[in-house]
Design a protein around this motif. Structure first.
Motif, PDB file in Angstrom:
ATOM      1  N   SER A  83       0.858  -1.186   0.000  1.00 44.90           N
ATOM      2  CA  SER A  83       0.000   0.000   0.000  1.00 44.90           C
ATOM      3  C   SER A  83       0.891   1.232   0.000  1.00 44.90           C
ATOM      4  N   GLY A  84       0.285   2.390  -0.232  1.00 46.08           N
ATOM      5  CA  GLY A  84       1.038   3.635  -0.138  1.00 46.08           C
ATOM      6  C   GLY A  84       1.558   3.875   1.264  1.00 46.08           C
ATOM      7  N   MET A  85       0.750   3.569   2.277  1.00 43.62           N
ATOM      8  CA  MET A  85       1.193   3.743   3.658  1.00 43.62           C
ATOM      9  C   MET A  85       2.353   2.805   3.987  1.00 43.62           C
ATOM     10  N   ALA A  86       2.349   1.591   3.445  1.00 43.18           N
ATOM     11  CA  ALA A  86       3.470   0.683   3.663  1.00 43.18           C
ATOM     12  C   ALA A  86       4.742   1.260   3.068  1.00 43.18           C
ATOM     13  N   ALA A  87       4.626   1.906   1.911  1.00 41.45           N
ATOM     14  CA  ALA A  87       5.794   2.517   1.280  1.00 41.45           C
ATOM     15  C   ALA A  87       6.349   3.646   2.144  1.00 41.45           C
ATOM     16  N   ILE A  88       5.473   4.534   2.609  1.00 40.53           N
ATOM     17  CA  ILE A  88       5.937   5.681   3.402  1.00 40.53           C
ATOM     18  C   ILE A  88       6.466   5.221   4.752  1.00 40.53           C
ATOM     19  N   SER A  89       5.803   4.272   5.401  1.00 46.46           N
ATOM     20  CA  SER A  89       6.290   3.759   6.679  1.00 46.46           C
ATOM     21  C   SER A  89       7.670   3.136   6.520  1.00 46.46           C
ATOM     22  N   SER A  90       7.863   2.359   5.447  1.00 41.06           N
ATOM     23  CA  SER A  90       9.163   1.734   5.211  1.00 41.06           C
ATOM     24  C   SER A  90      10.230   2.777   4.926  1.00 41.06           C
ATOM     25  N   LEU A  91       9.872   3.806   4.183  1.00 38.38           N
ATOM     26  CA  LEU A  91      10.821   4.895   3.907  1.00 38.38           C
ATOM     27  C   LEU A  91      11.241   5.582   5.197  1.00 38.38           C
ATOM     28  N   PHE A  92      10.270   5.972   6.017  1.00 36.94           N
ATOM     29  CA  PHE A  92      10.577   6.683   7.260  1.00 36.94           C
ATOM     30  C   PHE A  92      11.433   5.823   8.196  1.00 36.94           C
ATOM     31  N   LEU A  93      11.057   4.555   8.360  1.00 38.63           N
ATOM     32  CA  LEU A  93      11.744   3.713   9.328  1.00 38.63           C
ATOM     33  C   LEU A  93      13.132   3.295   8.850  1.00 38.63           C
ATOM     34  N   ASN A  94      13.381   3.407   7.545  1.00 37.33           N
ATOM     35  CA  ASN A  94      14.725   3.132   7.051  1.00 37.33           C
ATOM     36  C   ASN A  94      15.629   4.354   7.108  1.00 37.33           C
ATOM     37  N   ARG A  95      15.099   5.510   6.755  1.00 34.66           N
ATOM     38  CA  ARG A  95      15.944   6.713   6.670  1.00 34.66           C
ATOM     39  C   ARG A  95      16.111   7.404   8.020  1.00 34.66           C
ATOM     40  N   LEU A  96      15.288   7.076   9.008  1.00 35.62           N
ATOM     41  CA  LEU A  96      15.312   7.759  10.298  1.00 35.62           C
ATOM     42  C   LEU A  96      15.678   6.792  11.408  1.00 35.62           C
ATOM     43  N   ARG A  97      16.394   7.293  12.403  1.00 36.29           N
ATOM     44  CA  ARG A  97      16.806   6.512  13.555  1.00 36.29           C
ATOM     45  C   ARG A  97      16.385   7.235  14.835  1.00 36.29           C
ATOM     46  N   CYS A  98      16.495   6.546  15.953  1.00 33.01           N
ATOM     47  CA  CYS A  98      16.216   7.159  17.251  1.00 33.01           C
ATOM     48  C   CYS A  98      17.077   8.404  17.420  1.00 33.01           C
ATOM     49  N   GLY A  99      16.434   9.519  17.763  1.00 34.67           N
ATOM     50  CA  GLY A  99      17.129  10.788  17.905  1.00 34.67           C
ATOM     51  C   GLY A  99      17.039  11.686  16.688  1.00 34.67           C
ATOM     52  N   SER A 203       0.918   6.182  -3.852  1.00 34.27           N
ATOM     53  CA  SER A 203      -0.099   5.167  -3.594  1.00 34.27           C
ATOM     54  C   SER A 203      -0.563   4.690  -4.964  1.00 34.27           C
ATOM     55  N   LEU A 204      -0.196   3.488  -5.334  1.00 38.62           N
ATOM     56  CA  LEU A 204      -0.570   2.940  -6.640  1.00 38.62           C
ATOM     57  C   LEU A 204      -2.050   2.615  -6.709  1.00 38.62           C
ATOM     58  N   THR A 205      -2.694   2.602  -5.552  1.00 40.31           N
ATOM     59  CA  THR A 205      -4.137   2.362  -5.461  1.00 40.31           C
ATOM     60  C   THR A 205      -4.915   3.425  -6.212  1.00 40.31           C
ATOM     61  N   LYS A 206      -4.339   4.604  -6.342  1.00 35.87           N
ATOM     62  CA  LYS A 206      -5.058   5.750  -6.890  1.00 35.87           C
ATOM     63  C   LYS A 206      -4.887   5.819  -8.404  1.00 35.87           C
ATOM     64  N   TYR A 207      -4.345   6.909  -8.943  1.00 37.65           N
ATOM     65  CA  TYR A 207      -4.333   7.113 -10.391  1.00 37.65           C
ATOM     66  C   TYR A 207      -3.544   6.057 -11.154  1.00 37.65           C
ATOM     67  N   ILE A 208      -2.413   5.612 -10.625  1.00 41.98           N
ATOM     68  CA  ILE A 208      -1.555   4.732 -11.417  1.00 41.98           C
ATOM     69  C   ILE A 208      -2.249   3.406 -11.684  1.00 41.98           C
ATOM     70  N   GLY A 209      -2.864   2.805 -10.660  1.00 37.70           N
ATOM     71  CA  GLY A 209      -3.704   1.629 -10.904  1.00 37.70           C
ATOM     72  C   GLY A 209      -4.977   2.029 -11.623  1.00 37.70           C
ATOM     73  N   GLY A 210      -5.697   2.962 -11.029  1.00 37.42           N
ATOM     74  CA  GLY A 210      -6.749   3.676 -11.726  1.00 37.42           C
ATOM     75  C   GLY A 210      -8.106   3.019 -11.846  1.00 37.42           C
ATOM     76  N   HIS A 211      -8.259   1.764 -11.421  1.00 35.28           N
ATOM     77  CA  HIS A 211      -9.505   1.061 -11.696  1.00 35.28           C
ATOM     78  C   HIS A 211     -10.183   0.494 -10.452  1.00 35.28           C
ATOM     79  N   SER A 212      -9.808   0.941  -9.276  1.00 36.23           N
ATOM     80  CA  SER A 212     -10.487   0.551  -8.025  1.00 36.23           C
ATOM     81  C   SER A 212     -10.402  -0.932  -7.737  1.00 36.23           C
ATOM     82  N   ASP A 213      -9.353  -1.609  -8.228  1.00 28.85           N
ATOM     83  CA  ASP A 213      -9.324  -3.060  -8.052  1.00 28.85           C
ATOM     84  C   ASP A 213      -8.033  -3.582  -7.429  1.00 28.85           C
ATOM     85  N   ALA A 214      -7.151  -2.695  -6.960  1.00 28.84           N
ATOM     86  CA  ALA A 214      -5.888  -3.177  -6.394  1.00 28.84           C
ATOM     87  C   ALA A 214      -5.308  -2.139  -5.443  1.00 28.84           C
ATOM     88  N   LEU A 215      -4.714  -2.620  -4.344  1.00 23.02           N
ATOM     89  CA  LEU A 215      -3.958  -1.783  -3.423  1.00 23.02           C
ATOM     90  C   LEU A 215      -2.474  -1.914  -3.733  1.00 23.02           C
TER      91      LEU A 215
END
Length: 395
Positions: A83-99, A203-215
């Motif tokens: 999902s788009g949220m999985a992408a952003i969560s993975s980005l944040f948790l990889n690029r950021l550390r405690c502190g 979020s590929l769920t939106k315009y890039i997928g475009g047909h309301s059938d995939a997350l």
């Protein structure tokens, strides 16, 4: 293949030989591959040349989708997620550390705002939400421990823009990375990497997928960075995109450039109608000359997308009226589909809950959108029918 329309169909796929099927979207129907000795038991043994072994690690269909997205965005590599949220969560948790510290747009997808404010502090990561349309506000929020500036443009749900090139330059001058959620723009409109961003998220769920059938979700950027994100986000966090969803998104992506032209044309017609309607107080679409950031939109966007927002007096009551009366539009909260959708976002609710805006930031939000925002995702129906539907519902 220099043209976007051609890349959307052919990028990443080998040319069919005589007798091969012309359709070059791969079959997704397996979760594992048989190979007796090329891959160790641990994903830590994976190398660049490792064969396909287990779909949570890699899969030819998701790889094709990632490669095609990278081709559209002009990036070295792409990585797909569930999902788009999985992408952003993975980005944040990889690029950021405690502190570490991250700056995020104070108006953005609600899930991202809540992730930054409520979840990241549990891991010792601090965030500051600022109006990223204001470069001075971003600069004032920078700290020695800032590692990432994450912006969303156009911003959901009010369609405020941020200057990607200026923000990326500011970030790099301070040793900070810049990521851009470009879901509403798509690579048809904006290519953030070419403007200096380090990562672009969809979020590929939106315009890039475009047909309301995939997350689905994706990150595009430098290969070395994405290799690190893959090991954490996919292999260890398990945010892998289902290959069948990837197959559906690839199918939808082939028509993305054509669909975005139609979305833009229809949104322009709907925005012009709303801007002239007596019940409507403010109408926002980046393509309107009346949009406060229209000049930035012209510099940064090759397509003004299909999203329109407007405000009106007695918004909550009007929202109920529209929900009961529309026949072509559907009252729903998603976006980027072939069919047209609308929803109402009360200002007080989102200021208090998802965005947590206070003081001047809350005042600025209300000044932009009044008591609430009507967000329209304008689809591919005949524009005359869309306008007639709104006209009847607004009477």
């Amino acid at each position: 293949m220099s043209r976007l329309e051609t890349r959307a169909i052919h990028a990443g796929a080998s040319h069919s030989a005589v007798g091969d099927p012309v359709l070059n979207i791969l079959s997704p129907a397996t979760s594992f591959y048989s190979h007796p000795d090329a891959v160790g038991f641990s994903a830590n043994d994976l190398g660049d040349q490792a064969p396909y072994f287990y779909t949570r690690w890699s899969n030819p269909t998701t790889d094709l989708l990632a490669e095609r997205l990278a081709a559209l965005e002009g990036g070295e590599a792409g990585l797909t997620f569930s999902s788009g949220m999985a992408a952003i969560s993975s980005l944040f948790l990889n690029r950021l550390r405690c502190g570490d510290h991250v700056i995020v747009s104070n108006v953005c997808y609600a899930g991202v705002a809540e992730l930054a404010r409520d979840i990241l502090p549990k891991y010792g990561i601090r965030s500051t939400a600022v109006d990223t349309s204001d470069l001075a506000a971003i600069e004032a929020a920078l700290r020695p421990e800032t590692r990432l500036i994450h912006i969303e443009t156009p911003a959901n749900p009010i369609l405020k823009l941020s200057d990607i090139a200026a923000i990326a330059a500011l970030a790099h001058a301070n040793g900070v990375e810049c990521s851009v959620d470009s879901t509403m723009a798509t690579p048809v409109a904006t290519t953030p990497l070419a403007l200096g961003a380090d990562f672009v998220v969809h979020s590929l769920t939106k315009y890039i997928g475009g047909h309301s059938d995939a997350l689905g979700g994706a990150i595009i950027g430098r290969k070395a960075d994405l290799d690190a994100i893959q090991k954490e986000g996919l292999i260890h966090f398990g945010a892998t995109l289902n290959p069948f969803a990837a197959w559906l998104i690839l199918r939808g992506m082939e028509t993305l450039p054509l669909r975005m032209k139609a979305h833009e044309a229809n949104a322009g017609a709907v925005a012009a109608f709303l801007a002239a309607h007596p019940r409507v107080e403010q109408t926002y679409w980046p393509g309107l000359a009346s949009h406060p950031q229209h000049e930035l939109a012209r510099r940064q966007m090759r397509n003004f997308s299909g999203m329109v927002s407007f405000s009106a007096k007695n918004g909550a009551a009007l929202a109920r009226q529209l929900a009961e009366r529309v026949e072509v539009f559907s009252y729903a909260v998603s976006l980027g589909k072939t069919r047209s959708l609308l929803c109402y976002v009360p200002s007080d609710d989102i200021i208090r809950s998802s965005f947590g805006l206070e003081g001047r930031d809350a005042e600025n939000y209300r000044a932009w959108t009044g008591d609430g925002t009507f967000r329209l995702s304008v689809g591919l129906e005949a524009p005359e029918d869309l306008i007639a539907d709104l006209e009847r519902a607004l009477d």
